[in-house]
Design a protein around this motif. Structure first.
Motif, PDB file in Angstrom:
ATOM      1  N   ASN A   1      21.353  49.939  39.270  1.00 13.38           N
ATOM      2  CA  ASN A   1      21.037  49.903  37.834  1.00 13.38           C
ATOM      3  C   ASN A   1      20.122  48.729  37.456  1.00 13.38           C
ATOM      4  O   ASN A   1      20.133  48.253  36.327  1.00 13.38           O
ATOM      5  CB  ASN A   1      22.327  49.852  37.003  1.00 13.38           C
TER       6      ASN A   1
ATOM      7  N   SER B   1      13.638  57.286  37.560  1.00 10.55           N
ATOM      8  CA  SER B   1      12.889  58.034  36.544  1.00 10.55           C
ATOM      9  C   SER B   1      11.756  58.841  37.175  1.00 10.55           C
ATOM     10  O   SER B   1      11.523  60.004  36.807  1.00 10.55           O
ATOM     11  CB  SER B   1      12.329  57.085  35.487  1.00 10.55           C
TER      12      SER B   1
ATOM     13  N   LEU C   1      17.519  59.441  29.530  1.00 15.60           N
ATOM     14  CA  LEU C   1      18.107  58.489  28.581  1.00 15.60           C
ATOM     15  C   LEU C   1      19.372  57.851  29.151  1.00 15.60           C
ATOM     16  O   LEU C   1      19.596  56.642  29.004  1.00 15.60           O
ATOM     17  CB  LEU C   1      18.417  59.199  27.256  1.00 15.60           C
ATOM     18  N   LEU C   2      20.201  58.663  29.820  1.00 19.51           N
ATOM     19  CA  LEU C   2      21.436  58.133  30.391  1.00 19.51           C
ATOM     20  C   LEU C   2      21.145  57.182  31.547  1.00 19.51           C
ATOM     21  O   LEU C   2      21.846  56.175  31.720  1.00 19.51           O
ATOM     22  CB  LEU C   2      22.333  59.285  30.864  1.00 19.51           C
TER      23      LEU C   2
ATOM     24  N   ILE D   1      18.609  55.202  31.769  1.00 17.35           N
ATOM     25  CA  ILE D   1      18.203  53.939  31.137  1.00 17.35           C
ATOM     26  C   ILE D   1      19.426  53.129  30.684  1.00 17.35           C
ATOM     27  O   ILE D   1      19.480  51.910  30.853  1.00 17.35           O
ATOM     28  CB  ILE D   1      17.257  54.207  29.954  1.00 17.35           C
ATOM     29  N   THR D   2      20.438  53.834  30.141  1.00 15.73           N
ATOM     30  CA  THR D   2      21.624  53.119  29.643  1.00 15.73           C
ATOM     31  C   THR D   2      22.421  52.460  30.760  1.00 15.73           C
ATOM     32  O   THR D   2      23.209  51.540  30.496  1.00 15.73           O
ATOM     33  CB  THR D   2      22.559  54.064  28.860  1.00 15.73           C
ATOM     34  N   THR D   3      22.244  52.907  32.008  1.00 16.50           N
ATOM     35  CA  THR D   3      23.009  52.297  33.099  1.00 16.50           C
ATOM     36  C   THR D   3      22.643  50.832  33.316  1.00 16.50           C
ATOM     37  O   THR D   3      23.393  50.087  33.934  1.00 16.50           O
ATOM     38  CB  THR D   3      22.798  53.061  34.430  1.00 16.50           C
ATOM     39  N   TYR D   4      21.496  50.410  32.784  1.00 19.41           N
ATOM     40  CA  TYR D   4      21.073  49.005  32.929  1.00 19.41           C
ATOM     41  C   TYR D   4      22.114  48.054  32.344  1.00 19.41           C
ATOM     42  O   TYR D   4      22.310  46.944  32.846  1.00 19.41           O
ATOM     43  CB  TYR D   4      19.721  48.801  32.246  1.00 19.41           C
ATOM     44  N   TRP D   5      22.784  48.485  31.282  1.00 21.93           N
ATOM     45  CA  TRP D   5      23.762  47.630  30.600  1.00 21.93           C
ATOM     46  C   TRP D   5      25.183  47.855  31.098  1.00 21.93           C
ATOM     47  O   TRP D   5      26.127  47.319  30.529  1.00 21.93           O
ATOM     48  CB  TRP D   5      23.696  47.869  29.090  1.00 21.93           C
ATOM     49  N   SER D   6      25.358  48.635  32.133  1.00 24.46           N
ATOM     50  CA  SER D   6      26.696  48.947  32.622  1.00 24.46           C
ATOM     51  C   SER D   6      27.113  47.985  33.732  1.00 24.46           C
ATOM     52  O   SER D   6      26.328  47.660  34.618  1.00 24.46           O
ATOM     53  CB  SER D   6      26.752  50.385  33.141  1.00 24.46           C
TER      54      SER D   6
ATOM     55  N   ALA E   1      27.890  51.042  36.945  1.00 26.51           N
ATOM     56  CA  ALA E   1      27.264  52.268  36.440  1.00 26.51           C
ATOM     57  C   ALA E   1      27.808  53.517  37.113  1.00 26.51           C
ATOM     58  O   ALA E   1      28.041  54.539  36.464  1.00 26.51           O
ATOM     59  CB  ALA E   1      25.744  52.186  36.629  1.00 26.51           C
TER      60      ALA E   1
ATOM     61  N   LEU F   1      32.433  50.322  21.478  1.00 25.33           N
ATOM     62  CA  LEU F   1      31.274  49.934  22.272  1.00 25.33           C
ATOM     63  C   LEU F   1      30.545  48.754  21.637  1.00 25.33           C
ATOM     64  O   LEU F   1      30.133  47.808  22.307  1.00 25.33           O
ATOM     65  CB  LEU F   1      30.325  51.124  22.432  1.00 25.33           C
TER      66      LEU F   1
END
Length: 475
Positions: free
Chosen positions: A124, A133, A341-342, A344-349, A352, A468
């Motif tokens: 991630n 991507s 989109l999902l 991309i959100t894994t960066y903050w997990s 992940a 969240l």
């Protein structure tokens, strides 16, 4: 399939079942289980999961035989038994869960590469997300051209899945240390009761069994009707045996805490600890081939779910659009935009892969519950039993009741956290249902129960977003 030459043998049907069930999840089992429990808890978890999923598979088989007209997919049973809105939620949940599952594939691929190229980290990092991507859209445009998996590719992918797993099992079994296994038996330094530990593994078992619901779709290709039952049962037990061994054997070569701290895919890391670096390379290559093949298959499944739902008017009609190559293009675009989109959100997990795994399972629980409940409804009404094998009524009643109880238990065992997070997706997803109903000039909700379910989804979504935003839920 007009000619007998195009029919599938018993061995081919069994291979299809095995290939459908073995995915990315099995390569992550050592760490995922070790973080929650020891060998005793793992055995209990697999007994519960194996029994429950087997019963659910039997419900799918029974419904396919007794309701052959309901051929629009998993959500058709929810719609027939409980109405249009529950049918939509089932379709949307299955589609979204499959999209999230595809994200987990990319995370695991990049995490695997991260063992050799640190720039990918745990799958991630920024570089990992960029490369994932590129992969998403490369597959997207390849599928748009009508590219499907040929029989030869399927064969390679199936071999790539199974051989590293079997090699892992044999090598780790020879390294078995009974005293270490006994030390890990109750989870070592883990707190909480055995059943609390078991509950923590339930969503994982759902994830690794995803695909079992597709076994019955090959029935029309069978040379003999009873080959379907044989293939389903033998394939199920073969895969379950592999998953149990992959889960338990690492406890006999390493301390539970060591396994729990490993990077994913933990099967590769465990084998490296036993035989050296070549073990990690061997498993990782097999995993990459397997996961890429599985990603292609599930990309097609995601698009097909939305396409079929649109054709039955459960989704907006735009998603029923096909391109010149007979590919459901709009549904495929929608699927891969969501996957992007999902990713991309894994960066903050924080973890992940675990997050995607648990969310995939949570989204699948609602469709599975509807199927089990509809199977129970059918048998209690004795519908179709007057003309089709009435002697199976009592057996089917027991099977459907166990399957329903199991899926309800999963909702409890999965915990409030992921059920609420799934509501964050279900509530806004209802906009697609409203769109489809407006297209047909129909009222959005026709029953009080529909309103109750919608309000609960909205309340859950608001709570989930608040959790969240405040960091109450750590993802």
């Amino acid at each position: 399939m007009a000619s007998s030459e195009q029919k599938m043998s018993r061995a081919q049907l069994t291979a299809m079942v095995v290939g459908g069930m073995v995915g990315a999840g099995i390569f992550s089992l050592p760490r995922t289980f070790a973080g929650a429990t020891g060998p005793l808890g793992a055995v209990i978890a697999w007994l519960i999961a194996g029994t429950g999923m087997y019963m659910l598979a039997r419900v799918f088989q029974s419904l396919a035989e007794r309701k052959p007209d309901l051929d629009a997919g998993v959500f058709a049973y929810a719609k027939e038994g409980f109405g249009d809105y529950p049918g939509f939620l089932s379709a949307f949940g299955y589609w979204m869960g499959s999209c999230i599952g595809n994200v987990s594939y990319w995370v695991l691929i990049k995490s695997t590469l991260g063992a050799f190229f640190p720039i990918f980290g745990e799958g991630n990092t920024v570089v990992a997300i960029v490369v994932a991507s590129i992969g998403i859209w490369a597959f997207h445009f390849m599928i748009l051209k009508g590219v499907q998996q040929a029989a030869a590719i399927n064969k390679i992918v199936t071999i790539a899945k199974v051989i590293p797993i079997l090699v892992f099992i044999v090598i780790v079994a020879f390294a078995f240390k009974a005293d270490l296994f006994r030390f890990n038996l109750y989870g070592g330094d883990l707190t909480g009761s055995i059943m609390q530990q078991v509950n923590a593994t339930m969503l994982v078992t759902v994830f690794v069994f995803l695909g079992i619901e597709g076994a019955s779709v090959y029935s029309r290709y069978a040379r003999e009707r009873n080959d379907v039952g044989f293939a389903t049962i033998s394939g199920f037990f073969m895969v379950t045996t592999m998953m149990v061994l992959v889960t338990l054997l690492p406890y006999a070569v390493l301390h539970r805490a060591e396994i729990a701290g490993m990077r994913q895919p933990s099967m590769a890391t465990v084998l490296e600890a036993v035989v050296g670096h070549w073990g990690a390379v061997f498993v990782s290559i097999g995993l990459l081939i397997s996961v890429l093949g599985a990603y292609l298959a599930w990309s097609l499944i995601c698009a097909e779910v939305m396409f079929t739902a649109a054709r039955t008017k459960d989704m907006p009609k735009v998603f029923a659009t096909e391109n010149a190559n007979k590919v459901p293009s709009v549904a495929l675009w929608a699927t891969n935009i969501v996957v992007q989109l999902l990713v991309i959100t894994t960066y903050w997990s924080r973890d992940a892969f675990a997050l995607m795994l648990n969310l995939t399972s949570a989204m699948a629980l609602i469709p599975f519950l509807f199927v089990a409940a509809y199977g129970l409804m059918l048998v209690r009404r004795r519908e179709t039993y007057d003309t089709i094998r009435p002697q199976e009524h009592t057996r089917d009643l027991i099977i459907a009741a166990i399957a329903t109880a199991y899926t309800i238990f999963l909702l409890y065992a999965g915990g409030v956290k992921f059920i609420v997070l799934s509501a964050v997706l279900y509530a806004p997803g209802t906009a697609l249902y409203i769109w489809a109903r407006r297209e047909q000039g129909l009222p959005v909700f026709t029953r009080v129960w529909d309103w109750v379910v919608f309000i609960l989804a909205v309340v859950g979504a608001v709570i989930g977003i608040y959790w969240l935003a405040t960091g109450y839920v750590d993802v």
